[in-house]
Design a protein around this motif. Structure first.
Motif, PDB file in Angstrom:
ATOM      1  N   GLU A  61      -7.642   2.371  -4.610  1.00 58.81           N
ATOM      2  CA  GLU A  61      -8.385   1.396  -5.411  1.00 58.81           C
ATOM      3  C   GLU A  61      -8.717   0.132  -4.625  1.00 58.81           C
ATOM      4  O   GLU A  61      -9.641  -0.595  -4.983  1.00 58.81           O
ATOM      5  CB  GLU A  61      -7.608   1.036  -6.681  1.00 58.81           C
ATOM      6  N   THR A  62      -7.961  -0.150  -3.568  1.00 61.53           N
ATOM      7  CA  THR A  62      -8.253  -1.321  -2.741  1.00 61.53           C
ATOM      8  C   THR A  62      -9.141  -0.984  -1.550  1.00 61.53           C
ATOM      9  O   THR A  62      -9.470  -1.867  -0.759  1.00 61.53           O
ATOM     10  CB  THR A  62      -6.952  -1.960  -2.224  1.00 61.53           C
ATOM     11  N   THR A  70       3.396  -0.938  -5.325  1.00 55.24           N
ATOM     12  CA  THR A  70       2.876  -0.919  -6.697  1.00 55.24           C
ATOM     13  C   THR A  70       1.850   0.188  -6.879  1.00 55.24           C
ATOM     14  O   THR A  70       1.109   0.520  -5.939  1.00 55.24           O
ATOM     15  CB  THR A  70       2.254  -2.284  -7.047  1.00 55.24           C
ATOM     16  N   PRO A  71       1.773   0.774  -8.077  1.00 57.03           N
ATOM     17  CA  PRO A  71       0.731   1.764  -8.357  1.00 57.03           C
ATOM     18  C   PRO A  71      -0.610   1.099  -8.667  1.00 57.03           C
ATOM     19  O   PRO A  71      -0.735  -0.128  -8.668  1.00 57.03           O
ATOM     20  CB  PRO A  71       1.286   2.509  -9.581  1.00 57.03           C
ATOM     21  N   ALA A  72      -1.613   1.915  -8.950  1.00 59.33           N
ATOM     22  CA  ALA A  72      -2.953   1.419  -9.232  1.00 59.33           C
ATOM     23  C   ALA A  72      -2.985   0.589 -10.510  1.00 59.33           C
ATOM     24  O   ALA A  72      -2.098   0.663 -11.362  1.00 59.33           O
ATOM     25  CB  ALA A  72      -3.918   2.594  -9.349  1.00 59.33           C
ATOM     26  N   GLY A  73      -4.050  -0.224 -10.623  1.00 61.21           N
ATOM     27  CA  GLY A  73      -4.275  -0.990 -11.833  1.00 61.21           C
ATOM     28  C   GLY A  73      -4.248  -2.490 -11.642  1.00 61.21           C
ATOM     29  O   GLY A  73      -4.331  -3.239 -12.617  1.00 61.21           O
ATOM     30  N   VAL A  74      -4.139  -2.960 -10.397  1.00 58.47           N
ATOM     31  CA  VAL A  74      -4.120  -4.399 -10.160  1.00 58.47           C
ATOM     32  C   VAL A  74      -5.542  -4.955 -10.309  1.00 58.47           C
ATOM     33  O   VAL A  74      -6.535  -4.230 -10.217  1.00 58.47           O
ATOM     34  CB  VAL A  74      -3.558  -4.739  -8.764  1.00 58.47           C
ATOM     35  N   LEU A  99       0.820  -1.217   0.000  1.00 61.17           N
ATOM     36  CA  LEU A  99       0.000   0.000   0.000  1.00 61.17           C
ATOM     37  C   LEU A  99       0.852   1.264   0.000  1.00 61.17           C
ATOM     38  O   LEU A  99       0.560   2.223   0.719  1.00 61.17           O
ATOM     39  CB  LEU A  99      -0.951  -0.001   1.205  1.00 61.17           C
ATOM     40  N   ASN A 100       1.891   1.282  -0.834  1.00 64.15           N
ATOM     41  CA  ASN A 100       2.837   2.398  -0.798  1.00 64.15           C
ATOM     42  C   ASN A 100       2.599   3.440  -1.885  1.00 64.15           C
ATOM     43  O   ASN A 100       3.401   4.354  -2.033  1.00 64.15           O
ATOM     44  CB  ASN A 100       4.277   1.878  -0.886  1.00 64.15           C
ATOM     45  N   TYR A 101       1.537   3.296  -2.648  1.00 68.90           N
ATOM     46  CA  TYR A 101       1.144   4.325  -3.612  1.00 68.90           C
ATOM     47  C   TYR A 101      -0.268   4.775  -3.264  1.00 68.90           C
ATOM     48  O   TYR A 101      -1.151   3.938  -3.038  1.00 68.90           O
ATOM     49  CB  TYR A 101       1.169   3.778  -5.043  1.00 68.90           C
ATOM     50  N   GLY A 143      -8.037  -4.331  -7.571  1.00 66.67           N
ATOM     51  CA  GLY A 143      -8.473  -2.964  -7.366  1.00 66.67           C
ATOM     52  C   GLY A 143      -9.892  -2.705  -7.852  1.00 66.67           C
ATOM     53  O   GLY A 143     -10.608  -3.597  -8.300  1.00 66.67           O
ATOM     54  N   ALA A 144     -10.279  -1.431  -7.785  1.00 70.16           N
ATOM     55  CA  ALA A 144     -11.632  -1.017  -8.147  1.00 70.16           C
ATOM     56  C   ALA A 144     -11.719  -0.790  -9.656  1.00 70.16           C
ATOM     57  O   ALA A 144     -11.874   0.333 -10.143  1.00 70.16           O
ATOM     58  CB  ALA A 144     -12.005   0.251  -7.379  1.00 70.16           C
TER      59      ALA A 144
END
Length: 283
Positions: A88-89, A246-250, A80-82, A253-254
């Motif tokens: 998004e989570t 990691t950044p968003a887009g997994v 959760l470092n971004y 995520g939402a």
């Protein structure tokens, strides 16, 4: 400098890329790229040998690319470092770095097949900037002291099984430690060549569809802070690896991105650190 290891698993040959991008054999200087090489004068001697032209040429044709550092003692991860990934989570941005350990035998080469576990239903991907230690980090006095202990940077894919991570007991290690769950490389890039670690673009695509496109500028806790922070709780040794988030887009995520399936192809790249391209299989 860009270091690389080429060959079959357990029998990789250490090389360095010269200014033209051609591979040069490092075996006159070291048997492997590991903690001993990084902690000693191996990097400095490599620079001298490159300038003097004394390292023999090496033909990499047809050889597998291995992880660029051998046998790390620790693989430490930051969650959760971004800010966009936390959002998004549905998680609140953490007040301190979220730390967990990942089994080191998850580390494979950047183009090796990633295996979906037998009972998995939600195998996910995470492009991350990996930090490789070159000196012991123990109770660093300030974040700025981290510069002296960092050997370089690499691309990491922190593959995750979300059911194992969140639904099977509420701790993350078993959702992160399945075999092949950490492609690393292709290169270990020294800080002088990698540039500012807080100004790198990270991208990940699945079957050509862009899923993640972020920048290390958006880290909640920067590289220096992370290494300093970890050194207050554990001793990091030369060759250890730290995944920095990691950044968003997994898929977790939402968004409507599907989880990984057998037959998928994942491409991962970070500015100046190369590219990974690995297929998805099943255990």
């Amino acid at each position: 400098m860009r270091f690389q290891r080429l060959g079959d698993p357990g029998h990789e040959i250490p090389v360095v890329l010269d200014e033209t991008g051609a591979a040069r054999d490092l075996r006159p200087l070291t048997a492997d790229i590991d903690g001993t090489f990084l902690a000693g004068d191996g990097v400095a001697r490599t620079g001298t040998a490159l300038r003097d032209g004394t390292l023999p040429a090496f033909d990499p044709a047809g050889l597998r690319v291995g992880a660029p550092v051998a046998r790390p003692g620790l693989l430490v991860c930051i969650g959760l470092n971004y800010s966009d990934h936390a959002a998004e989570t549905g998680a609140e941005p953490p007040a301190e770095p979220v730390v967990f350990l990942k089994a080191t035998n998850t580390i494979v080469g950047p183009d090796d097949t990633v295996l979906i576990p037998r009972t998995s239903t939600r195998t996910d991907y995470e492009v991350e900037l990996a930090v490789v230690l070159g000196r012991r980090a123990r109770y660093l006095a300030t974040p700025e002291d981290a510069d002296a202990v960092i050997a370089g940077y690499a691309i990491s894919n922190d593959v995750s099984e979300r059911d194992f991570q969140h639904e099977r007991g509420g701790q993350w290690t078993k959702g992160k430690s399945c075999e092949t769950f950490n492609p690393l490389g292709p290169w270990l890039v020294t800080p002088d060549e990698a540039g500012d670690p807080q100004d790198l673009r990270l991208r990940l695509a699945v079957n050509g569809q862009q899923r993640q496109d972020g920048t290390t500028k958006n880290m909640l806790f920067g590289v220096r802070h992370i290494v300093w922070y970890l050194s207050q709780f554990m001793v990091l040794e030369p060759g250890d690896v730290v995944n920095t988030g990691t950044p968003a887009g997994v898929a977790f995520g939402a968004n409507d991105f599907p989880y990984l399936s057998e037959g998928d192809e994942v491409t991962v790249d970070i500015d100046g650190l190369g590219r990974q391209r690995h297929g998805i299989g099943r255990a």
